[in-house]
Design a protein around this motif. Structure first.
Motif, short mmCIF file in Angstrom:
data_model
loop_
_atom_site.label_atom_id
_atom_site.label_comp_id
_atom_site.label_asym_id
_atom_site.label_seq_id
_atom_site.Cartn_x
_atom_site.Cartn_y
_atom_site.Cartn_z
N THR A 168 42.20 41.23 41.36
CA THR A 168 42.13 39.78 41.56
C THR A 168 43.47 39.24 42.01
OG1 THR A 168 40.26 39.28 40.12
CG2 THR A 168 41.94 37.59 40.30
N LEU A 169 44.55 39.64 41.33
CA LEU A 169 45.87 39.15 41.69
C LEU A 169 46.29 39.68 43.06
CD1 LEU A 169 47.82 39.49 38.31
CD2 LEU A 169 46.42 37.59 39.15
N ASP A 170 46.06 40.96 43.29
CA ASP A 170 46.49 41.58 44.55
C ASP A 170 45.84 40.95 45.77
OD1 ASP A 170 48.05 43.39 43.15
OD2 ASP A 170 46.72 45.11 43.47
N THR A 171 44.56 40.58 45.65
CA THR A 171 43.78 40.30 46.86
C THR A 171 43.08 38.95 46.93
OG1 THR A 171 41.74 41.30 45.99
CG2 THR A 171 43.32 42.79 47.08
N THR A 172 42.89 38.24 45.82
CA THR A 172 42.00 37.07 45.87
C THR A 172 42.66 35.74 45.54
OG1 THR A 172 41.23 37.14 43.55
CG2 THR A 172 40.12 38.59 45.12
N VAL A 173 43.88 35.75 45.02
CA VAL A 173 44.54 34.50 44.61
C VAL A 173 45.28 33.89 45.78
CG1 VAL A 173 46.33 33.53 43.13
CG2 VAL A 173 44.76 35.24 42.21
N ARG A 174 45.04 32.61 45.99
CA ARG A 174 45.75 31.87 47.03
C ARG A 174 46.44 30.68 46.36
NH1 ARG A 174 40.82 31.81 51.54
NH2 ARG A 174 40.79 34.06 51.90
N MET A 175 47.75 30.80 46.16
CA MET A 175 48.51 29.77 45.46
C MET A 175 49.09 28.76 46.44
SD MET A 175 48.35 30.39 42.17
CE MET A 175 49.54 29.12 41.69
N SER A 176 49.07 27.49 45.99
CA SER A 176 49.74 26.43 46.74
C SER A 176 50.06 25.32 45.75
CB SER A 176 48.84 25.92 47.87
OG SER A 176 47.65 25.36 47.35
N THR A 177 50.43 24.18 46.26
CA THR A 177 50.65 23.02 45.40
C THR A 177 49.90 21.83 45.96
OG1 THR A 177 52.67 22.39 46.58
CG2 THR A 177 52.93 23.81 44.64
N ILE A 178 49.46 20.96 45.07
CA ILE A 178 48.84 19.70 45.44
C ILE A 178 49.53 18.61 44.64
CG2 ILE A 178 46.73 18.32 45.39
CD1 ILE A 178 45.12 20.83 45.83
N ASP A 179 50.13 17.65 45.33
CA ASP A 179 50.88 16.57 44.67
C ASP A 179 51.93 17.14 43.72
OD1 ASP A 179 49.32 14.67 46.02
OD2 ASP A 179 47.80 14.68 44.42
N GLY A 180 52.55 18.23 44.12
CA GLY A 180 53.63 18.81 43.34
C GLY A 180 53.20 19.68 42.18
N ALA A 181 51.89 19.80 41.95
CA ALA A 181 51.37 20.62 40.85
C ALA A 181 50.73 21.88 41.40
CB ALA A 181 50.35 19.81 40.04
N PRO A 182 50.69 22.95 40.61
CA PRO A 182 50.13 24.20 41.13
C PRO A 182 48.63 24.10 41.40
CG PRO A 182 50.64 24.40 38.78
CD PRO A 182 51.23 23.10 39.25
N ASP A 183 48.22 24.78 42.46
CA ASP A 183 46.81 24.89 42.82
C ASP A 183 46.52 26.36 43.05
OD1 ASP A 183 44.14 24.09 43.90
OD2 ASP A 183 45.01 24.85 45.76
N ALA A 184 45.46 26.86 42.44
CA ALA A 184 45.07 28.26 42.61
C ALA A 184 43.63 28.32 43.10
CB ALA A 184 45.22 29.03 41.30
N PHE A 185 43.46 28.83 44.29
CA PHE A 185 42.13 29.04 44.86
C PHE A 185 41.86 30.53 44.78
CE2 PHE A 185 38.96 29.51 48.25
CZ PHE A 185 38.13 28.43 47.99
N VAL A 186 40.81 30.93 44.04
CA VAL A 186 40.54 32.33 43.77
C VAL A 186 39.19 32.69 44.39
CG1 VAL A 186 40.24 34.09 41.99
CG2 VAL A 186 41.86 32.21 41.63
N ILE A 187 39.22 33.51 45.43
CA ILE A 187 37.98 33.88 46.11
C ILE A 187 37.30 35.03 45.36
CG2 ILE A 187 38.92 33.12 48.31
CD1 ILE A 187 39.19 36.06 49.13
N THR A 188 36.03 35.30 45.70
CA THR A 188 35.29 36.34 44.99
C THR A 188 35.65 37.74 45.46
OG1 THR A 188 33.44 36.50 46.56
CG2 THR A 188 33.30 34.81 44.86
N GLY A 189 36.25 37.86 46.62
CA GLY A 189 36.48 39.14 47.28
C GLY A 189 35.99 39.02 48.70
N ASP A 190 34.89 39.70 49.00
CA ASP A 190 34.40 39.70 50.38
C ASP A 190 33.74 38.39 50.81
OD1 ASP A 190 32.09 39.95 48.88
OD2 ASP A 190 31.69 42.01 49.49
N ILE A 191 33.59 37.45 49.91
CA ILE A 191 33.15 36.09 50.28
C ILE A 191 34.33 35.16 50.02
CG2 ILE A 191 31.45 34.26 49.94
CD1 ILE A 191 29.59 36.36 48.71
N PRO A 192 34.88 34.54 51.06
CA PRO A 192 36.14 33.81 50.92
C PRO A 192 36.00 32.40 50.36
CG PRO A 192 35.44 33.74 53.18
CD PRO A 192 34.42 34.59 52.46
N CYS A 193 35.22 32.27 49.31
CA CYS A 193 35.02 30.98 48.64
C CYS A 193 35.25 31.13 47.15
CB CYS A 193 33.60 30.46 48.90
SG CYS A 193 33.23 30.21 50.65
#
Length: 469
Positions: A66-91
């Motif tokens: 999960t950490l290696d391949t599916t976590v997409r980190m960013s920030t929204i309004d200065g706070a952390p945002d983590a978008f975690v996909i299922t794997g082969d489905i990018p949602c």
């Protein structure tokens, strides 16, 4: 890259995976989406306790997937945002994303990078629920329309930011479970702000709406498909049900349509996670009203489960039903996806020694369950999602996590090890007679669940894990 690469070189490619016949399947360190020193140390610590070489290799591949391949980190309004996909489905699925990060919870208190990840995911899930509490999956861009080919023409109220809109009770349970797990592990109140509370209130309101005491509510879903499990009957409203205090679900955690609208394992999970929500609301958010609201609904649904959630098999055994309709009709089966009847103890819905659950789990792992398959190479529970004769390794992992005897756990470990088609990863489903035939080569939830099992065994049955299989 959260956590940074500095200091990780020594553990980035563990020595246990260096055998030429079992090369690590992890991305190169620079290509990993998220890194955590504590996770790398945990891989090394647990791997040293695994006696079977192939099982050790699979753990090293799967646990950090999960950490290696599916976590997409960013920030929204200065706070952390983590978008975690299922794997082969990018949602992001609310269910999958919560379950994918669960194996790292016990490390979060001592790891700032992991705490940032959990804070970001809890915030992302709250924003997603506020977009649409009936949706199961979401786009990374909240303004984007779905790009999932199978969902483009669904007849339902598709909003921007929603990837798929299948109403599943557990989609709202899992964020409650994640919030409670994070609070218990860290005592960090940071994620539990007004937005989180608003999403929690909307979740409760949605559950009450789907008790359908005053009409059928706002949710309907139709999909043009040759597979009946992809759409809801009766113009998208679902089969008839008599209101009785239970919560109706359009779909199962497999994303397959319910036959009868009251999905019992999902209602049991809702009772448990609503009470967990009440703990977080009271202790972390200091929101007594929210805690009271969650507890009241849990109490009501629990009473309805006692009155309407059980059935008798043909041999007279009383068990939990899989689905009921409130008119006295019930079906017994089990599906590998969690929540399931087999997973009730793992989910904390029942005690592992509870006689009713033990009878139910035993029946689910037998020919009383039409989706229990036993072939030349694998036996276990599947479901209609992939088809007959297809065993989901997830069911083997849940069985091992729930078992009380070494022999059952050892048998499950052997079967998990021997059905990976030598890929080093856990698949969605494998053919009961030929594991080289499988679905989903990149399925992070199953990989993480396997990692969770191995960490659990290292803590509770170290001698079993250390022994040869």
């Amino acid at each position: 890259m959260a956590g940074g690469a500095a200091g990780l070189a020594l553990v980035g490619s563990p020595a246990f995976a260096a055998r030429p016949s079992l090369p690590s399947k992890r991305p190169a360190l620079a290509d990993r989406n998220f890194t955590s020193r504590s996770v790398e140390r945990e891989i090394a610590r647990v791997s040293a306790r695994i006696g079977d070489p192939k099982l050790r290799w699979m753990f090293g591949n799967c646990y950090p997937n999960t950490l290696d391949t599916t976590v997409r980190m960013s920030t929204i309004d200065g706070a952390p945002d983590a978008f975690v996909i299922t794997g082969d489905i990018p949602c992001l699925w609310l269910r999958d994303s919560s379950a994918q990060v669960r194996p790292y919870l016990h490390l979060a208190a001592q790891d700032p990078a992991l705490r940032t990840l959990f804070r970001g995911l809890i915030a992302r899930q709250a924003r997603s629920i506020l977009i649409d509490p009936y949706a199961n999956a979401f786009m990374q861009d909240p303004a984007a329309r779905t790009n999932l080919s199978w969902a483009l023409h669904d007849q339902t109220e598709m909003k921007p930011g929603v990837a798929e809109r299948k109403w599943e009770i557990d989609s709202l349970c899992y964020p409650m479970r994640l919030a409670h797990g994070y609070w218990q592990a860290t005592r960090d109140p940071a994620p539990f702000d007004a937005r989180w509370a608003a999403a929690a209130r909307l979740s409760i309101a949605t559950y009450r709406e789907q008790q359908r005491k005053d009409g059928r509510g706002p949710y309907r879903f139709l999909r043009a498909s040759t597979r009946n499990i992809e759409t809801m009957p009766l113009e998208g409203w679902g089969n008839p049900a008599r209101a009785n205090g239970l919560i109706q679900s359009g779909f199962r955690p497999s994303d397959d349509a319910c036959q009868y609208p009251y999905l019992i394992p999902a209602n049991l999970f809702a009772v448990t996670t609503l009470r967990e929500l009440a703990v977080v609301a009271s202790e972390a958010a200091h929101d007594t009203a929210l805690a009271t609201e969650a507890t009241a609904l849990a109490t009501e649904v629990e009473a309805a489960l006692v009155a309407h959630g059980r059935m008798r098999l043909r041999d007279g055994r009383e068990v939990w039903a899989y689905e009921v309709d409130g008119f006295g009709n019930a079906i017994f089966m089990d599906d590998a996806n969690v929540p399931s009847l087999s997973a009730l103890a793992y989910m904390g819905c029942v005690a592992p020694t509870d006689p009713l659950w033990r009878r139910t789990a035993d029946a689910a792992w037998s020919d009383a369950n039409p989706y229990f398959f036993k072939g030349a190479k694998a036996e276990g529970i599947g479901g209609p999602h992939v088809g007959l004769g297809q065993v989901w390794p997830m069911s083997l992992i849940i069985r091992a996590l729930s078992a009380s005897d070494d022999a059952t756990i050892r048998a499950c470990l052997r079967m998990i090890r021997d059905t990976d088609a030598d890929t080093g990863f856990i698949h969605e489903a494998v053919d009961q007679d030929d594991p080289a035939k499988f679905t989903r080569s990149w399925f992070a939830w199953a990989n993480g669940l396997f990692g969770e099992l191995i960490v659990h065994l290292a803590a509770t049955r170290p001698s079993l894990l250390a022994a040869s299989l």
